[in-house]
Design a protein around this motif. Structure first.
Motif, PDB file in Angstrom:
ATOM      1  N   UNK A  32      -0.055 -11.728  10.119  1.00 56.35           N
ATOM      2  CA  UNK A  32      -1.190 -12.410  10.846  1.00 56.35           C
ATOM      3  C   UNK A  32      -0.891 -12.273  12.645  1.00 56.35           C
ATOM      4  N   UNK A  33      -0.821 -11.229  13.325  1.00 50.22           N
ATOM      5  CA  UNK A  33      -0.226 -11.397  14.531  1.00 50.22           C
ATOM      6  C   UNK A  33      -1.548 -10.804  15.539  1.00 50.22           C
ATOM      7  N   UNK A  34      -1.875 -11.204  16.608  1.00 55.06           N
ATOM      8  CA  UNK A  34      -2.916 -10.836  17.296  1.00 55.06           C
ATOM      9  C   UNK A  34      -4.336 -11.357  16.593  1.00 55.06           C
ATOM     10  N   UNK A  35      -4.943 -10.098  16.666  1.00 53.54           N
ATOM     11  CA  UNK A  35      -6.340 -10.444  15.960  1.00 53.54           C
ATOM     12  C   UNK A  35      -6.776  -9.915  14.708  1.00 53.54           C
ATOM     13  N   UNK A  36      -5.441  -9.742  13.895  1.00 52.76           N
ATOM     14  CA  UNK A  36      -5.421  -9.075  12.628  1.00 52.76           C
ATOM     15  C   UNK A  36      -6.225  -9.841  11.668  1.00 52.76           C
ATOM     16  N   UNK A  37      -6.077 -11.412  11.800  1.00 48.22           N
ATOM     17  CA  UNK A  37      -6.987 -12.147  10.684  1.00 48.22           C
ATOM     18  C   UNK A  37      -8.451 -11.862  10.832  1.00 48.22           C
ATOM     19  N   UNK A  38      -8.973 -11.861  12.183  1.00 47.17           N
ATOM     20  CA  UNK A  38     -10.405 -11.535  12.605  1.00 47.17           C
ATOM     21  C   UNK A  38     -10.771 -10.205  11.982  1.00 47.17           C
ATOM     22  N   UNK A  39      -9.946  -9.265  12.090  1.00 52.96           N
ATOM     23  CA  UNK A  39     -10.274  -7.791  11.765  1.00 52.96           C
ATOM     24  C   UNK A  39     -10.555  -7.858  10.317  1.00 52.96           C
ATOM     25  N   UNK A  40      -9.372  -8.662   9.527  1.00 50.27           N
ATOM     26  CA  UNK A  40      -9.742  -8.855   7.991  1.00 50.27           C
ATOM     27  C   UNK A  40     -10.780  -9.293   7.485  1.00 50.27           C
ATOM     28  N   UNK A  41     -11.497 -10.441   8.387  1.00 48.39           N
ATOM     29  CA  UNK A  41     -12.788 -10.979   8.134  1.00 48.39           C
ATOM     30  C   UNK A  41     -13.739  -9.748   8.382  1.00 48.39           C
ATOM     31  N   UNK A  42     -13.952  -9.037   9.339  1.00 45.10           N
ATOM     32  CA  UNK A  42     -14.923  -8.073   9.297  1.00 45.10           C
ATOM     33  C   UNK A  42     -14.896  -7.023   8.168  1.00 45.10           C
ATOM     34  N   UNK A  43     -13.655  -6.763   7.613  1.00 44.87           N
ATOM     35  CA  UNK A  43     -13.503  -6.149   6.612  1.00 44.87           C
ATOM     36  C   UNK A  43     -14.240  -6.863   5.231  1.00 44.87           C
ATOM     37  N   UNK A  44     -13.890  -8.036   5.107  1.00 42.54           N
ATOM     38  CA  UNK A  44     -14.531  -8.951   3.950  1.00 42.54           C
ATOM     39  C   UNK A  44     -16.030  -8.876   4.161  1.00 42.54           C
ATOM     40  N   UNK A  45     -16.647  -8.787   5.413  1.00 44.16           N
ATOM     41  CA  UNK A  45     -17.911  -9.183   5.561  1.00 44.16           C
ATOM     42  C   UNK A  45     -18.686  -7.872   4.949  1.00 44.16           C
TER      43      UNK A  45
ATOM     44  N   UNK B  86       2.400  -1.254   8.412  1.00 45.18           N
ATOM     45  CA  UNK B  86       1.292  -2.043   8.666  1.00 45.18           C
ATOM     46  C   UNK B  86       0.173  -1.621   9.072  1.00 45.18           C
ATOM     47  N   UNK B  87       0.211  -0.540   9.912  1.00 42.53           N
ATOM     48  CA  UNK B  87      -1.101   0.145  10.617  1.00 42.53           C
ATOM     49  C   UNK B  87      -1.749   0.885   9.371  1.00 42.53           C
ATOM     50  N   UNK B  88      -0.908   1.224   8.199  1.00 39.50           N
ATOM     51  CA  UNK B  88      -1.187   2.195   7.320  1.00 39.50           C
ATOM     52  C   UNK B  88      -2.089   1.371   6.277  1.00 39.50           C
ATOM     53  N   UNK B  89      -1.520   0.092   6.073  1.00 35.82           N
ATOM     54  CA  UNK B  89      -2.359  -0.828   5.432  1.00 35.82           C
ATOM     55  C   UNK B  89      -3.597  -1.191   5.988  1.00 35.82           C
ATOM     56  N   UNK B  90      -3.736  -1.411   7.406  1.00 35.29           N
ATOM     57  CA  UNK B  90      -5.010  -1.698   8.113  1.00 35.29           C
ATOM     58  C   UNK B  90      -5.888  -0.384   7.849  1.00 35.29           C
ATOM     59  N   UNK B  91      -5.318   0.872   8.093  1.00 33.94           N
ATOM     60  CA  UNK B  91      -6.176   1.960   7.802  1.00 33.94           C
ATOM     61  C   UNK B  91      -6.879   2.026   6.442  1.00 33.94           C
ATOM     62  N   UNK B  92      -6.046   1.553   5.462  1.00 32.35           N
ATOM     63  CA  UNK B  92      -6.705   1.366   4.024  1.00 32.35           C
ATOM     64  C   UNK B  92      -7.573   0.438   3.781  1.00 32.35           C
ATOM     65  N   UNK B  93      -7.628  -0.705   4.517  1.00 30.55           N
ATOM     66  CA  UNK B  93      -8.701  -1.587   4.601  1.00 30.55           C
ATOM     67  C   UNK B  93     -10.040  -1.224   5.369  1.00 30.55           C
ATOM     68  N   UNK B  94      -9.771  -0.387   6.188  1.00 34.07           N
ATOM     69  CA  UNK B  94     -10.799   0.372   7.080  1.00 34.07           C
ATOM     70  C   UNK B  94     -11.760   1.246   6.094  1.00 34.07           C
TER      71      UNK B  94
ATOM     72  N   UNK C 151      -8.284  -2.931  16.780  1.00 31.35           N
ATOM     73  CA  UNK C 151      -9.494  -3.051  17.345  1.00 31.35           C
ATOM     74  C   UNK C 151     -10.458  -2.152  16.848  1.00 31.35           C
ATOM     75  N   UNK C 152      -9.955  -0.848  16.091  1.00 32.20           N
ATOM     76  CA  UNK C 152     -10.905  -0.079  15.452  1.00 32.20           C
ATOM     77  C   UNK C 152     -11.364  -0.879  14.114  1.00 32.20           C
ATOM     78  N   UNK C 153     -10.792  -1.778  13.492  1.00 31.35           N
ATOM     79  CA  UNK C 153     -11.295  -2.627  12.458  1.00 31.35           C
ATOM     80  C   UNK C 153     -12.174  -3.533  12.776  1.00 31.35           C
TER      81      UNK C 153
END
Length: 271
Positions: free
Chosen positions: A240-253, A203-211, A186-188
């Motif tokens: 790609x569970x839940x909203x992970x794919x959508x969160x990655x798109x936010x990062x790409x944008x 995997x949370x740590x990987x999401x943190x790095x993307x953020x 959700x933070x992403x």
């Protein structure tokens, strides 16, 4: 600071690092990783300095900040066997203390000495504090970007290595299970940086790095991330569970090209 002074600082750092190597190969992997990280951050700092067409004196000052930004990591690992600040000590504050106690900056002018020590001590804060002057902000933003740009490389290499060849302190002890914490995702989605305290899994740590893309300060930094494919390389390792794919798109944008930084003088092409 002149070239001779900067050269002397580099010699001190090289000799200081050597004092941390032992007969234990796992120890040496962790120390070597931080020494190599520092070399890469110094190279990246040169790239950012080129992109902003910094004056020679400011380039040397930026080089010194890059050289010492993680000087506290070595003593941190020797004392606590970890790079996790919350389980040991704030490595940035420790680094500033090492510089003071060792008298490393004695040959540097007082104003530059204060700026280097302060920037080292603040380089890892979650958010840049208010009230800093523009010159201090410039060097703090530079080191935060240069640091991230190489930490991405460090972790991508870590994730690819066989377990027996990894530097043991890098993963910070998070369990490697196929789960992403919803609050982190959700933070992403909100376009914000993830707080380390909210993490539960690797995997949370990987999401943190993307953020971290939300905290990049210079167009050159974003260009480097795009060209090296860091987001895709890390994203490919996250289920790609839940909203992970959508969160990655936010990062790409967030990495979309923007206007060049003010004063870049066209040098962004070096990125």
């Amino acid at each position: 600071m002149d070239d001779a002074t900067l050269s002397a600082l580099r010699c001190w750092f090289r000799d200081y690092c050597r004092t941390f190597y032992t007969d234990n190969e796992d120890d040496n992997r962790n120390i070597r990783l931080k020494e190599e990280h520092t070399a890469q951050v110094c190279a990246t700092m040169e790239l950012l300095a080129d992109s902003l067409a910094l004056a020679p004196a400011d380039r040397r000052l930026a080089a010194a900040v890059a050289l010492f930004h993680d000087v506290g990591r070595f003593e941190q690992f020797r004392r606590y066997r970890t790079f996790k600040d919350s389980a040991s000590v704030n490595h940035a504050a420790l680094g500033a203390r090492v510089l003071a106690e060792e008298g490393v900056l004695a040959g540097v002018a007082e104003g530059e000495r204060r700026l280097i020590a302060s920037t080292v001590g603040l380089h890892n804060v979650f958010r840049i504090p208010a009230g800093l002057d523009e010159r201090h902000l410039l060097f703090l933003r530079l080191i935060r970007d240069a640091d991230k740009l190489d930490i991405w490389r460090v972790f991508i290499e870590f994730y690819r290595q066989p377990a027996g060849e990894r530097a043991s302190a890098v993963s910070l002890g998070f369990p490697d299970i196929p789960h992403c914490t919803p609050a982190v995702v959700d933070t992403l989605l909100g376009g914000e940086m993830v707080d380390l305290a909210t993490l539960r899994t690797l995997n949370d740590f990987k999401l943190l790095q993307l953020s971290w893309v939300f905290d990049l300060n210079f167009s050159c930094s974003r260009q480097v991330v795009r060209e090296r494919g860091y987001v895709e390389l890390i994203a490919d390792m996250i289920p790609r569970q839940g909203d992970v794919a959508r969160a990655i798109e936010v990062v790409r944008d967030a990495l979309s090209p923007r206007e060049p930084d003010s004063g870049a003088a066209g040098a962004v092409g070096r990125c």
